[in-house]
Design an enzyme around this catalytic site. Structure first.
Site, PDB file in Angstrom:
ATOM      1  N   SER A 115     -47.166 -12.789  -9.394  1.00  0.00           N
ATOM      2  CA  SER A 115     -45.885 -13.067  -8.755  1.00  0.00           C
ATOM      3  C   SER A 115     -44.819 -12.206  -9.408  1.00  0.00           C
ATOM      4  O   SER A 115     -44.745 -12.129 -10.637  1.00  0.00           O
ATOM      5  CB  SER A 115     -45.533 -14.552  -8.894  1.00  0.00           C
ATOM      6  N   HIS A 129     -39.398  -9.037  -3.842  1.00  0.00           N
ATOM      7  CA  HIS A 129     -40.340 -10.086  -4.225  1.00  0.00           C
ATOM      8  C   HIS A 129     -41.743  -9.661  -3.764  1.00  0.00           C
ATOM      9  O   HIS A 129     -41.910  -9.050  -2.700  1.00  0.00           O
ATOM     10  CB  HIS A 129     -39.972 -11.410  -3.555  1.00  0.00           C
ATOM     11  N   ASN A 131     -45.974 -11.278  -4.149  1.00  0.00           N
ATOM     12  CA  ASN A 131     -47.033 -12.053  -4.796  1.00  0.00           C
ATOM     13  C   ASN A 131     -48.297 -12.015  -3.958  1.00  0.00           C
ATOM     14  O   ASN A 131     -48.236 -11.879  -2.728  1.00  0.00           O
ATOM     15  CB  ASN A 131     -46.602 -13.509  -5.088  1.00  0.00           C
ATOM     16  N   THR A 132     -49.419 -12.103  -4.635  1.00  0.00           N
ATOM     17  CA  THR A 132     -50.704 -12.292  -3.968  1.00  0.00           C
ATOM     18  C   THR A 132     -51.512 -13.263  -4.811  1.00  0.00           C
ATOM     19  O   THR A 132     -51.337 -13.345  -6.030  1.00  0.00           O
ATOM     20  CB  THR A 132     -51.490 -10.978  -3.794  1.00  0.00           C
ATOM     21  N   HIS A 163     -41.249  -1.027   5.377  1.00  0.00           N
ATOM     22  CA  HIS A 163     -42.162  -1.551   6.396  1.00  0.00           C
ATOM     23  C   HIS A 163     -43.241  -0.528   6.763  1.00  0.00           C
ATOM     24  O   HIS A 163     -44.416  -0.906   6.954  1.00  0.00           O
ATOM     25  CB  HIS A 163     -41.381  -1.960   7.633  1.00  0.00           C
TER      26      HIS A 163
END
Length: 293
Positions: A115, A129, A131-132, A163
């Site tokens: 995170s 930000h 997280n995985t 993106h």
């Protein structure tokens, strides 16, 4: 049927630690490269975190890496953890509501992940930000996570780059995937009581279990691999942009929105606090300073 997945757990937790090391090195490299700023380059302070079960037994832990007051980063945290044990009643209920089978009969769990939240010195540099994670119970497993960009001063070309980089990393897993995860992020990172998104979006997934663990793990790795090439060029581009009190005020008010979201809606915050993980690590995402009207 009980799912073991011991080898898969080792591989997943190892990957999250490897990704953590890559990001920490890259962020300290940004600090070193910003020679025009005053002060010494920032460095991460690394603290080992531990989770203790109700009976006092070891229940895992991880590393909390936080940099404060750097040349580039006002505060950035990169946490990695692997925790396990038995879910409490509230967490069991929440998991059952999400469709996880067998939680009442066997509430054991295992979870590992990374995170990251970065709050920047220069208001023109976007906060971010990422997280995985992988979650396991004796009856089910899944992956989740993503990343989203949170600029207080928006640049269309920065949003487009962020993106496009994510799309390029997701397209090998199926060209239908990026639009779906982008739409999921738009929904998930929306702040209902403010009637707006907390940033300019990104990608997000949860409960990812196609039945093919290798494919889902590969996708999770590529979400992590996309982060640095999606984000670092934006910081490098904006580092030299001048700013003053007006831009700082915009930044602090936007951070207030970010803090509201994380404390009220974020699933990871709720899960970490409900399962007894180190509160400082769970709340690492909060900005050092924020402002409200």
């Amino acid at each position: 049927m009980t799912l073991q997945f011991d080898a898969e757990k080792i591989r997943a937790s190892g990957w999250f630690r490897e990704l953590r090391d890559r990001i920490v090195d890259a962020f300290e490299g940004l600090e070193d490269g910003h020679s025009g700023a005053a002060g010494e380059p920032g460095r991460f302070e690394v603290t080992e975190t531990r989770r203790t079960a109700e009976d006092g037994s070891d229940a895992g832990g991880g590393l909390m890496s936080v940099m404060r007051g750097g040349r580039v980063f006002e505060k950035v945290g990169v946490n990695v953890s692997t925790v396990y044990g038995t879910l409490g009643a509230r967490a069991q209920k929440a998991m059952a509501a999400r469709g996880v089978p067998g939680m009442e009969e066997d509430p054991r769990f295992w979870a590992s992940g990374i995170s990251l939240v970065a709050h920047m010195q220069n208001p023109h540099c976007p906060a971010v930000h990422m997280n995985t994670r992988m979650f396991w119970t004796p009856h089910a497993w899944w992956f989740g996570g993503g990343s989203d960009l949170n600029p207080c001063i928006e640049y269309d070309e920065d949003t487009a780059h962020f993106h496009a980089t994510q799309k390029a990393h997701l397209d090998p897993h199926g060209e239908e995937l990026y639009p779906r995860l982008k739409a999921w992020a738009d929904e998930y990172f929306f702040v209902p009581h403010r009637g707006r998104a907390r940033g300019v979006g990104g990608i997000f997934m949860d409960d990812r279990n196609t039945g093919n663990w290798e494919a889902d793990f590969a996708l999770t790795r590529d979400i992590g691999r996309a982060f640095l090439p999606a984000y670092l060029p934006l910081v490098e581009k904006r580092l030299g942009t001048s700013w003053g009190e007006e831009e700082r005020d915009i930044q602090l008010r936007h951070r207030g929105l970010y803090a509201e979201y994380n404390l009220v809606y974020d699933r990871g915050t709720k899960f970490g606090l409900e399962t007894g993980h180190d509160a400082n690590a769970v709340l690492m995402s909060l900005p050092p300073l924020a402002k409200w009207h």
